[in-house]
Design a protein around this motif. Sequence first.
Motif, PDB file in Angstrom:
ATOM      1  N   SER A 128      14.106  11.415  -0.835  1.00 37.18           N
ATOM      2  CA  SER A 128      14.395  11.716  -2.234  1.00 37.18           C
ATOM      3  C   SER A 128      13.354  12.665  -2.822  1.00 37.18           C
ATOM      4  CB  SER A 128      14.442  10.415  -3.047  1.00 37.18           C
ATOM      5  OG  SER A 128      14.874  10.660  -4.362  1.00 37.18           O
ATOM      6  N   VAL A 129      12.090  12.479  -2.453  1.00 40.56           N
ATOM      7  CA  VAL A 129      11.025  13.368  -2.940  1.00 40.56           C
ATOM      8  C   VAL A 129      11.315  14.807  -2.542  1.00 40.56           C
ATOM      9  CG1 VAL A 129       8.592  13.994  -2.639  1.00 40.56           C
ATOM     10  CG2 VAL A 129       9.224  11.603  -3.029  1.00 40.56           C
ATOM     11  N   VAL A 130      11.710  15.002  -1.287  1.00 41.46           N
ATOM     12  CA  VAL A 130      12.007  16.354  -0.816  1.00 41.46           C
ATOM     13  C   VAL A 130      13.213  16.936  -1.558  1.00 41.46           C
ATOM     14  CG1 VAL A 130      12.772  17.709   1.174  1.00 41.46           C
ATOM     15  CG2 VAL A 130      10.962  16.008   1.448  1.00 41.46           C
ATOM     16  N   LEU A 131      14.234  16.124  -1.783  1.00 43.00           N
ATOM     17  CA  LEU A 131      15.399  16.605  -2.521  1.00 43.00           C
ATOM     18  C   LEU A 131      15.021  17.022  -3.938  1.00 43.00           C
ATOM     19  CD1 LEU A 131      18.134  14.039  -1.398  1.00 43.00           C
ATOM     20  CD2 LEU A 131      17.886  16.419  -0.666  1.00 43.00           C
ATOM     21  N   VAL A 185       5.004   7.029  13.758  1.00 43.59           N
ATOM     22  CA  VAL A 185       4.680   8.450  13.933  1.00 43.59           C
ATOM     23  C   VAL A 185       5.045   9.225  12.683  1.00 43.59           C
ATOM     24  CG1 VAL A 185       5.206  10.537  15.266  1.00 43.59           C
ATOM     25  CG2 VAL A 185       4.980   8.327  16.431  1.00 43.59           C
ATOM     26  N   LEU A 186       6.216   8.934  12.125  1.00 49.28           N
ATOM     27  CA  LEU A 186       6.665   9.613  10.906  1.00 49.28           C
ATOM     28  C   LEU A 186       5.769   9.266   9.724  1.00 49.28           C
ATOM     29  CD1 LEU A 186      10.464   9.039  11.500  1.00 49.28           C
ATOM     30  CD2 LEU A 186       9.328  11.271  11.441  1.00 49.28           C
ATOM     31  N   LEU A 187       5.352   8.009   9.640  1.00 48.84           N
ATOM     32  CA  LEU A 187       4.433   7.619   8.574  1.00 48.84           C
ATOM     33  C   LEU A 187       3.115   8.378   8.705  1.00 48.84           C
ATOM     34  CD1 LEU A 187       3.841   5.789   6.138  1.00 48.84           C
ATOM     35  CD2 LEU A 187       2.985   4.072   7.759  1.00 48.84           C
ATOM     36  N   ALA A 188       2.635   8.532   9.932  1.00 53.86           N
ATOM     37  CA  ALA A 188       1.398   9.286  10.156  1.00 53.86           C
ATOM     38  C   ALA A 188       1.571  10.746   9.727  1.00 53.86           C
ATOM     39  CB  ALA A 188       0.995   9.207  11.623  1.00 53.86           C
ATOM     40  N   LEU A 189       2.747  11.317   9.986  1.00 50.09           N
ATOM     41  CA  LEU A 189       3.008  12.696   9.570  1.00 50.09           C
ATOM     42  C   LEU A 189       3.036  12.822   8.050  1.00 50.09           C
ATOM     43  CD1 LEU A 189       5.760  13.743  12.148  1.00 50.09           C
ATOM     44  CD2 LEU A 189       3.387  14.538  12.045  1.00 50.09           C
ATOM     45  N   THR A 231       7.700  19.427   4.688  1.00 51.89           N
ATOM     46  CA  THR A 231       8.154  18.142   4.145  1.00 51.89           C
ATOM     47  C   THR A 231       9.632  17.928   4.455  1.00 51.89           C
ATOM     48  OG1 THR A 231       8.691  19.068   1.960  1.00 51.89           O
ATOM     49  CG2 THR A 231       6.442  18.275   2.288  1.00 51.89           C
ATOM     50  N   ALA A 232      10.418  19.015   4.444  1.00 49.84           N
ATOM     51  CA  ALA A 232      11.845  18.897   4.746  1.00 49.84           C
ATOM     52  C   ALA A 232      12.066  18.501   6.199  1.00 49.84           C
ATOM     53  CB  ALA A 232      12.554  20.220   4.439  1.00 49.84           C
ATOM     54  N   VAL A 233      11.280  19.071   7.109  1.00 44.94           N
ATOM     55  CA  VAL A 233      11.408  18.724   8.527  1.00 44.94           C
ATOM     56  C   VAL A 233      11.094  17.248   8.747  1.00 44.94           C
ATOM     57  CG1 VAL A 233      10.384  19.072  10.812  1.00 44.94           C
ATOM     58  CG2 VAL A 233      10.961  21.050   9.392  1.00 44.94           C
TER      59      VAL A 233
END
Length: 296
Positions: A272-275, A192-196, A169-171
Motif C-alpha cells: 500500500s505504501v508503494v501504491l 529476506v523481504l523484511l531485511a530488504l 520499493t516497487a520491486v
Amino acid sequence: MSRAFTSVEQRIDAWAHRRLERLEPGGALRRGLVEFTVFVLKQAWACIFGAAMLTALVAARLWYPDDAALARTDALVIAAVAIQAIMLLARLESGREVWVILLFHVVGTAMEIFKTDVGSWSYEDGGVLRIAGVPLYTGFMYAAVGSYLVRVFRLFELRFERYPPIWATAVVAIGIYANFFAHHFLPDARWVLLALVVALYARCTMHFRNHRTRPWRRMPVLAAFVGVAFFIWIAENVGTAAGAWIYPDQADGWQPVSISKLVAWLLLMMISVVLVTFVYRPQPPVRSDDAARPRG
C-alpha cells in the motif's frame, strides 16, 4: 504534487485553527498538550474509513439477527459500499486517492481468494455477495489501510529525507505480494523481504507537522511502519473476535492473533505504501525559508 486538503478538511482545518489560536498562549506544557491533542485527532480522522468498517463488523456480530433474510455477510457488503459512497459524496477522499484505494482493494481481494482456498483463514458461510467463498466486504478492509495511508500523507504534510528509489520499493513490493502466494509451495522468503525493507528504509526519516502553527517533527520511517502495523494487528484482533474471519487456531474458540502477524501486516502494508507513492510522490523536507509560507 499537491496534497491540499479536501474541501471538507479545509473547513475543518480553518475551524480548528481559529480555536487553537485561542489556546496557543501559555506555557510549554499547555502548548504540548494542544499539539498532542491535534495529533491524536488527526490520526483518528485519518482512520475514519477503517473505524467505520470495524464498527460495522462489531455491530453485525452483536446485533444483526442470525436468522435474518439478508445474510450477515451480504449486509456487511452493503454497509461497506455505503461507507465508501459516503466518503466520496462527502468529499472526504479525492478522486486520485480513490484509484489507489481501489487498486489495493483488488490486490487484497485476489489474495483473500487464494488464502481462503488454501485454508489460511475462513469466513462465515451464507450470502451471495462473495467470490469463491470470500465475502466482498473483505476488499474494503484492505481499502481501509490504503485510505489511512493516503489521508496521513495529506493531513500531516509528510516529507521524507533519503527516501529510497521508487523503482526499488516497487520491486520489493512485488516480491512481497508474490511471496504471500508462493510460500505455500516454495521456501518462505518473508524474512529476506523484511531485511530488504529494513535495508531500503533504514536511512529514511519522515518529517511531519501536526498543525500549521507547530514546528516540523521527524522520526525514522521504519518506526512509523511498525506503529501502523501494530494498530492494524489490534484491529485484526477486534475483527476476529467479532467473527469477521477466523484463523484455524481460533476454530475452537477465539484467542488473540499471534504477534507474529505483525511481520505479515508490515510487509503487506509496504504494498500500500508503494501504491500511495504513485499518487503522492515522496517530497524532501521543507526548507526553513519555505516553512513560513502559507500552504496552497
